[in-house]
Design an enzyme around this catalytic site. Structure first.
Site, PDB file in Angstrom:
ATOM      1  CD  GLU A 255       8.375  10.512  -9.936  1.00  0.00           C
ATOM      2  OE1 GLU A 255       7.332  11.059 -10.321  1.00  0.00           O
ATOM      3  OE2 GLU A 255       9.474  11.103  -9.854  1.00  0.00           O
TER       4      GLU A 255
ATOM      5  NE  ARG B 252     -19.945  31.289 -21.550  1.00  0.00           N
ATOM      6  CZ  ARG B 252     -20.311  30.148 -22.124  1.00  0.00           C
ATOM      7  NH1 ARG B 252     -19.869  28.987 -21.654  1.00  0.00           N
ATOM      8  NH2 ARG B 252     -21.133  30.147 -23.148  1.00  0.00           N
TER       9      ARG B 252
ATOM     10  CG  ASP C  62       7.440   8.937 -13.720  1.00  0.00           C
ATOM     11  OD1 ASP C  62       6.292   9.168 -14.118  1.00  0.00           O
ATOM     12  OD2 ASP C  62       8.381   9.737 -13.848  1.00  0.00           O
TER      13      ASP C  62
ATOM     14  CE  LYS D 112       6.165  14.315  -8.693  1.00  0.00           C
ATOM     15  NZ  LYS D 112       5.460  13.182  -9.356  1.00  0.00           N
TER      16      LYS D 112
ATOM     17  CE  LYS E  26       1.259  15.977 -14.066  1.00  0.00           C
ATOM     18  NZ  LYS E  26       1.775  15.056 -15.112  1.00  0.00           N
TER      19      LYS E  26
END
Length: 276
Positions: free
Chosen positions: A192, A95, A213, A162, A130
């Site tokens: 950003e 697994r 963005d 950001k 992410k």
């Protein structure tokens, strides 16, 4: 392999813990068996060495034969690898090996699909931060295997100012000034932006990369013209396979896609013991 070994050790400890009671009850004595990894769908292979390492960490005598290398396009039904070793240890590693391999293949396969959509445009697909906590090194590697490009690895190897940084600094110009005074000359600064006014301020402040963005196609087109190659242009937000080519058509250089890693579907791969 040190960092990868730690990932595998943690995963094995989580899964096996005090012992695999099912396997121990059925296979109380050592028994050698063979097994194979089989693709249940078409995919781009990534992580075959990681899959192998799971089994060889558990059983140093395990013989693992990879039939394809990372980056290979695998068809449904293909045998990806064969192995032979202690049956109990093969079952205990199944697994964890599959969880890592399936996720890595899923990312490589998804990335390849995005890269294909951009053929002939000149734009590049890049990933984001992410990622699954603890698995970033594997996930960003899989993006590269799929033909994509890595964005910064973490908070330590690139400046990305950001909206919250801008709010804390009191504006784009001040945020860029503070960052420029802090970092070495070898690092670039990305900002950003959400509006064309933000873009103009970032340009005036001397940003090296400007992120657009969640802008509309019309806004992105206007922003690219405004920037006029004085900075690299990155598009971000709401990018999917249906929209990415149109976004590239605005003239941006880079398109970042969080979906490469944050919500990718694991590829379908099975481990089958000989005779199964």
């Amino acid at each position: 392999m040190n960092g990868i070994d730690k990932i595998i050790e943690t995963a094995l400890a989580e899964d096996i813990h005090t012992g695999d009671i099912t396997t121990l009850s059925i296979l109380p004595k050592s028994r050698s068996m063979r097994a194979r990894l089989v693709a249940k769908e078409s995919l781009v292979l990534s992580g075959i060495k990681v899959a192998e390492r799971v089994f060889t960490m558990l059983d140093p005598h395990c013989r693992f034969e990879a039939l394809f290398a990372d980056g290979a396009h695998i068809e449904k039904g293909d045998i990806i690898a064969r192995m032979e070793g202690d049956a109990a240890l093969l079952l205990q590693g199944e697994r964890v090996s599959l969880n890592l391999l399936q996720r890595m293949c899923g990312i490589a396969t998804q990335t390849a699909a995005f890269v294909k959509e951009l053929e002939g445009t000149g734009a590049r697909v890049v990933d984001t931060r992410k990622t699954t906590p603890g698995l970033r090194v594997l996930e960003k590697y899989s993006v590269r295997v799929g033909g994509g490009t890595n964005h910064r690895t973490g908070l330590y190897d690139g400046v990305l100012i950001k909206e919250n940084h801008i709010a804390a600094a009191g504006g784009i110009k001040e945020a860029v000034r503070l960052a420029r005074n802090y970092i070495p000359h070898t690092l670039k600064i990305e900002v950003e932006t959400e509006t064309l006014q933000d873009v103009a301020e970032a340009l005036e402040a001397g940003a090296d990369i400007i992120m657009l963005d969640n802008m509309s196609l019309a806004e992105m087109t206007e922003a690219v013209l405004l920037i006029g190659k004085r900075a690299l242009v990155e598009a971000s937000g709401g990018v999917n396979l249906q929209t990415i080519r149109a976004i590239a058509g605005t003239g941006v250089d880079i398109i970042s896609v969080g979906a490469l890693t944050h919500s990718v579907r694991a590829a379908d791969i099975s481990m089958l013991m000989e005779g199964a």
